[in-house]
Design a protein around this motif. Structure first.
Motif, mmCIF file in Angstrom:
data_model
loop_
_atom_site.group_PDB
_atom_site.id
_atom_site.type_symbol
_atom_site.label_atom_id
_atom_site.label_comp_id
_atom_site.label_asym_id
_atom_site.label_seq_id
_atom_site.Cartn_x
_atom_site.Cartn_y
_atom_site.Cartn_z
ATOM 1 N N UNK A 138 0.883 -1.169 0.000
ATOM 2 C CA UNK A 138 0.000 0.000 0.000
ATOM 3 C C UNK A 138 0.919 1.216 0.000
ATOM 4 N N UNK A 139 0.638 2.150 -0.919
ATOM 5 C CA UNK A 139 1.544 3.280 -1.099
ATOM 6 C C UNK A 139 0.843 4.589 -0.788
ATOM 7 N N UNK A 140 1.571 5.492 -0.167
ATOM 8 C CA UNK A 140 0.998 6.820 0.091
ATOM 9 C C UNK A 140 2.040 7.880 -0.281
ATOM 10 N N UNK A 144 1.905 16.939 -0.828
ATOM 11 C CA UNK A 144 2.521 18.255 -1.037
ATOM 12 C C UNK A 144 3.054 18.377 -2.485
ATOM 13 N N UNK A 145 3.253 17.251 -3.173
ATOM 14 C CA UNK A 145 3.631 17.253 -4.596
ATOM 15 C C UNK A 145 2.461 16.598 -5.358
ATOM 16 N N UNK A 146 1.338 17.319 -5.534
ATOM 17 C CA UNK A 146 0.102 16.685 -5.995
ATOM 18 C C UNK A 146 0.158 16.146 -7.427
ATOM 19 N N UNK A 147 0.942 16.820 -8.300
ATOM 20 C CA UNK A 147 0.993 16.338 -9.696
ATOM 21 C C UNK A 147 1.728 15.005 -9.775
ATOM 22 N N UNK A 148 2.815 14.903 -9.015
ATOM 23 C CA UNK A 148 3.577 13.639 -9.022
ATOM 24 C C UNK A 148 2.769 12.551 -8.328
ATOM 25 N N UNK A 149 2.090 12.930 -7.266
ATOM 26 C CA UNK A 149 1.259 11.950 -6.561
ATOM 27 C C UNK A 149 0.197 11.374 -7.519
ATOM 28 N N UNK A 150 -0.386 12.253 -8.364
ATOM 29 C CA UNK A 150 -1.437 11.800 -9.300
ATOM 30 C C UNK A 150 -0.872 10.832 -10.342
ATOM 31 N N UNK A 151 0.339 11.112 -10.835
ATOM 32 C CA UNK A 151 0.887 10.219 -11.873
ATOM 33 C C UNK A 151 1.326 8.882 -11.254
ATOM 34 N N UNK A 152 1.780 8.918 -10.015
ATOM 35 C CA UNK A 152 2.124 7.656 -9.331
ATOM 36 C C UNK A 152 0.857 6.808 -9.178
ATOM 37 N N UNK A 153 -0.210 7.477 -8.767
ATOM 38 C CA UNK A 153 -1.487 6.777 -8.572
ATOM 39 C C UNK A 153 -1.928 6.113 -9.885
ATOM 40 N N UNK A 167 -1.993 2.575 -4.666
ATOM 41 C CA UNK A 167 -1.525 3.891 -4.197
ATOM 42 C C UNK A 167 -2.722 4.743 -3.797
ATOM 43 N N UNK A 168 -2.662 5.281 -2.594
ATOM 44 C CA UNK A 168 -3.704 6.182 -2.103
ATOM 45 C C UNK A 168 -3.241 7.620 -2.294
ATOM 46 N N UNK A 169 -4.072 8.450 -2.917
ATOM 47 C CA UNK A 169 -3.757 9.875 -2.893
ATOM 48 C C UNK A 169 -4.487 10.465 -1.690
ATOM 49 N N UNK A 170 -4.276 11.774 -1.452
ATOM 50 C CA UNK A 170 -4.985 12.420 -0.345
ATOM 51 C C UNK A 170 -4.039 12.949 0.700
ATOM 52 N N UNK A 171 -4.612 13.567 1.700
ATOM 53 C CA UNK A 171 -3.822 14.302 2.682
ATOM 54 C C UNK A 171 -3.442 13.477 3.893
ATOM 55 N N UNK A 172 -3.066 14.197 4.947
ATOM 56 C CA UNK A 172 -2.539 13.551 6.145
ATOM 57 C C UNK A 172 -3.589 12.672 6.820
ATOM 58 N N UNK A 173 -4.882 13.022 6.609
ATOM 59 C CA UNK A 173 -5.933 12.176 7.197
ATOM 60 C C UNK A 173 -5.828 10.737 6.678
#
Ligand code: NAD
Length: 459
Positions: A138-140, A144-153, A167-173
């Motif tokens: 499970x990846x998180x 703070x780097x939302x564009x890279x997070x989206x492409x990883x997802x 891969x989960x996107x989203x914030x600290x929650x």
């Protein structure tokens, strides 16, 4: 993403792990190839995402985030068969004629949490280890780097079953919700303060952790250093990614005899790298967020700025900056800088430098520039840090043959190359005993003869 879906993904991965599919070498190699191919086909999108998040130059995107990942995948594919073989070891005399082995097995379902500064590489590099060792993951990535997070997802979730990798996107929650669940291993890269939160959460389930943390990495320029080369390599290591590198030289100790010349050379290299006006250079990154920008500006209020110092909040731009005339008690020396501000301190006696380093938390990296082998050996022997580079900066972390990790407050555990496989592997000890006969000595009732015999074996 709801708490319910997190629970479901973890449950499904646990089920999938129990099918033993991830243990198959062919499955692991196939997954690594699939990962590599999906990165290849998204290469431009990854570079664009890194540009949008950090204004990362294409060259740096390839050298420090994408290319290095291909190299790591190739290394794992090449060595996987060898690494996964149970290894025969000696059997102690007391247990002959048994045979003994060390048998590598995956942990199960692992959690990988990454930061924003090398947002692609720092999530995918540990993932390679998790896959090659035969785990589900499970990846998180960092919000703070939302564009890279989206492409990883996209790369992970479009190409792999969520029962295997997700891969989960989203914030600290989301991080908090994930950390409240039980995993078989947690691999965290980020700050020392969040590292403590992760370790506390892991301790509730006695989950083993790797913590790849940060800190203040010192860089020492001694009087006999090659000044032209050391100034260039120190400036490169400091200003790459606008100083937002966990192993960037955080601050400099320069021998007083070479200080003025060294500063002039660093200024010259800044110009060579980024032109007279780095704000116009395509080779220079931006600060990740307003929060970090404001934090960095507040660190520039003490001392004397001898180079750079220009800022533009709207563009999140801070010029490559050198600050002199500081005290160790100034704010810039109280926290990891993680930006393009280079504080300087002059020294006369190497022992005082070593003493200062040893009074502070153990750094992630330590850099020493000197031609003198004796003083190189002294620095190695008398300081402790995650890693050391002599006469260079940063490069030691990019080799698959050198394990990378911190010590003390800069982290625990290591990865890269074979160490990544080891990190995500439990080495199970196996002893195979014969049933052709049974040596009676270990069984009660005991007598003096047995005691004498055991004393002969364990003397
Ligand atoms: P961070 O600790 O703020 O965040 C890291 C990750 O933790 C992110 O994914 C974030 O979403 C998550 N997180 C943040 N607060 C959390 C909380 N309260 N509970 C649970 N999860 C939380 O670090 P950062 O700002 O992303 O990165 C900078 C730090 O990371 C620096 O200290 C740097 O030295 C360190 N770092 C270390 C390495 C290394 O390999 N050792 C590499 C890069 C960065």
């Amino acid at each position: 993403m709801t708490k319910e879906s997190i629970k479901k993904i973890i449950r499904n991965q646990e089920e999938f792990f129990k099918s033993y599919k991830t243990k198959s070498i062919a499955f692991r190699i196939d997954s690594l190839n699939k990962l590599k191919n999906s990165i290849k086909s998204n290469e431009d999108k990854i570079a664009l995402a890194l540009y949008k998040d950090l204004k990362k130059p294409k060259f740096e995107a390839y050298a420090t985030e994408i290319g290095i990942i291909y190299d790591e995948i190739n290394f794992h594919i090449k060595n996987l068969k060898k690494w996964t073989k149970p290894k025969k070891v000696k059997t102690h005399l007391a247990f002959l004629p048994a045979k003994s082995f060390v048998y590598p097995e995956p942990f199960g379902v692992v959690l990988i949490i990454s930061p924003w500064n090398y947002p692609f590489q720092l999530l995918i590099a540990p993932l390679i280890g998790a896959i090659s060792a035969g785990n589900c993951a499970v990846l998180k990535p960092s919000e703070v780097a939302p564009h890279t997070s989206a492409i990883i997802e996209k790369i992970v979730n479009d190409n792999f079953s969520s029962n295997y990798l997700f891969a989960f996107s989203g914030g600290i929650d989301i991080n908090k919700a994930l950390l409240s669940k039980k995993f078989d291993y947690i691999f965290f890269t980020g700050s020392t303060s969040v590292g403590r939160i992760v370790m506390e959460a892991a301790s509730k389930n006695l989950t083993p952790v790797t913590l790849e943390l940060g800190g203040k990495s010192p860089c020492i320029i001694d009087k006999d250093a090659n000044l032209e080369i050391s100034s260039k390599r120190a400036a490169w290591g400091k200003y790459i990614n606008a100083g937002q590198t966990c192993v960037a030289p955080d601050y400099l100790f320069i021998h007083k005899d070479v200080k003025d010349k060294f500063i002039e050379l660093v200024k010259k290299h800044i110009k060579e790298f980024f032109s007279d006006d780095p704000s116009q250079s395509d080779n220079y990154c931006r600060i990740i967020s307003e929060r970090h920008f404001d934090r960095l500006i507040s660190l520039m209020k003490h001392g004397k700025i001898t180079a750079g110092g220009e800022i533009d909040r709207k563009k999140l731009y801070i010029a490559p900056t050198i600050v002199d005339k500081l005290k160790f008690s100034d704010p810039v020396m109280q926290e990891e800088i993680f930006g393009p501000i280079l504080p300087l301190f002059e020294f006369d006696d190497l022992d005082e430098v070593i003493d200062y380093i040893n009074k502070n938390p153990k750094p992630l990296a330590l850099y020493y520039f000197s031609q003198n082998k004796k003083s190189q050996a002294k620095v190695l022997n008398e300081t402790s840090s995650g890693g050391v580079c002599i006469n260079d900066t940063i490069s030691h972390i990019a080799s698959p043959y050198l394990p990378f990790g911190g010590v003390g407050e800069s982290g625990m555990g290591m990865y890269h190359g074979k160490k990544s496989f080891d990190t995500f592997t439990h080495y199970k000890s196996i002893m195979k005993q014969t049933t052709r006969f049974d040596i009676p000595i270990k069984y009660p009732p005991y007598d003096d003869k047995k005691l004498k015999f055991i004393k002969m074996i364990y003397k």
